[in-house]
Design a protein around this motif. Structure first.
Motif, PDB file in Angstrom:
ATOM      1  N   ALA A  55       8.155   7.642   0.004  1.00 49.67           N
ATOM      2  CA  ALA A  55       7.321   7.630  -1.275  1.00 49.67           C
ATOM      3  C   ALA A  55       8.529   7.809  -2.357  1.00 49.67           C
ATOM      4  O   ALA A  55       8.417   6.952  -3.560  1.00 49.67           O
ATOM      5  CB  ALA A  55       6.381   8.897  -1.333  1.00 49.67           C
TER       6      ALA A  55
ATOM      7  N   SER B 168      10.361   4.647  -2.886  1.00 46.77           N
ATOM      8  CA  SER B 168       9.573   3.598  -3.454  1.00 46.77           C
ATOM      9  C   SER B 168       9.559   3.882  -5.021  1.00 46.77           C
ATOM     10  O   SER B 168       9.750   2.914  -5.638  1.00 46.77           O
ATOM     11  CB  SER B 168       8.198   3.461  -2.697  1.00 46.77           C
ATOM     12  OG  SER B 168       8.297   3.348  -1.399  1.00 46.77           O
TER      13      SER B 168
ATOM     14  N   ALA C 264       8.108   0.234  -0.010  1.00 45.97           N
ATOM     15  CA  ALA C 264       7.654   1.056   0.969  1.00 45.97           C
ATOM     16  C   ALA C 264       7.101   0.343   2.325  1.00 45.97           C
ATOM     17  O   ALA C 264       7.816   1.020   3.383  1.00 45.97           O
ATOM     18  CB  ALA C 264       6.037   1.812   0.428  1.00 45.97           C
TER      19      ALA C 264
END
Length: 262
Positions: free
Chosen positions: A128, A131, A156
């Motif tokens: 996360a 990304s 991701a």
């Protein structure tokens, strides 16, 4: 400076500990100058003189006992690990504590094992954060909101594929980088194919930035400046190989999607 006297048994523990300590720093991405300073600082705290020889895949620690006048060499091979600056920071603090607080050797070893045994950030959290960081790069280079969203999803997916290929299926890491780069780039092409974004080129260009080995390039320059030419060349070649692999994946995407950027 106050030093701590040790028995022969403690001396052998110190030699092994310093070698393990230096190898862990090298595995976690520390520069050679940091490794040298930390190991030297810790050896002085326990009444020893130390020389550290750092090579691309192993470290060699030469411990000179001031009291006994003995010289013992310890060597340890390193493994390929992800960069972990939290571990580097914690181990650097440990060397300072050993010198300033005069920690017993047993306590220092216990704290070292505690640091190295600390679990890493969970993979979903790393995915996360990576990304979001790559989507921020997209915005930094002028991408619009939709391009940022596309880059976030593409990153991701590519990051997950890279980890799965290397860790679960034991695919060569270079092939994993090529596959991850190609997948992220293909997914980012949706901005162009479906006209979802006004900045499709930015989305495509930034979709593979998470694979750029910036830390390895910086460490290579640091090692070069400090005279560790072997380590500098090794890190530079490794970083260049990674860059070539991500470029190959991006080029493969352009061939698959029949995109001409000229």
């Amino acid at each position: 400076m106050t030093t701590i006297r040790h028995t022969t048994t403690d001396r052998h523990e110190l030699e092994t500990f310093l070698c393990d300590y230096a190898a862990t720093l090298l595995e976690c991405g520390a520069t050679t100058v940091r490794i040298e300073k930390n190991v030297l600082r810790m050896a002085e705290a326990y009444g020893s003189e130390t020389e550290v020889n750092i090579y691309p895949r192993h470290v060699e620690v030469v411990v000179k006992g001031k009291a006994a006048g003995s010289i013992i060499v310890r060597s340890k091979a390193t493994c390929l690990c992800a960069v972990n600056y939290h571990t580097v920071k914690s181990l650097s603090k440990l060397s300072l504590h050993c010198r300033e607080r005069h920690l017993p050797l047993g306590t220092a070893i216990m704290l070292y094992r505690k640091v190295t045994g600390t679990p890493r950030i969970p993979f979903p959290a790393v995915t996360a954060l990576t990304s979001l960081a790559n989507a921020s790069f997209c915005r930094l280079f002028g991408g619009d909101g939709m391009a940022m969203l596309i880059v976030l999803v593409a990153t991701a997916c590519g990051f997950y594929v890279k980890d799965a290929l290397h860790r679960k299926w034991h695919i060569d890491p270079r092939l994993s980088i090529i596959a991850a780069s190609c997948i992220s780039a293909v997914m980012s092409c949706s901005a162009r194919v479906f006209s979802w974004s006004g900045t499709p080129d930015t989305a495509l260009a930034t979709s593979v930035l998470y694979l750029v080995p910036g830390i390895h390039y910086m460490n290579a320059v640091s090692d070069l400046i400090n005279g560790h030419h072997i380590c500098a060349m090794s890190r530079f070649i490794t970083a260049s190989t990674t860059t070539i692999c991500l470029s190959a994946g991006l080029y493969l995407c352009l061939l698959i999607m029949n995109i001409n950027i000229m």
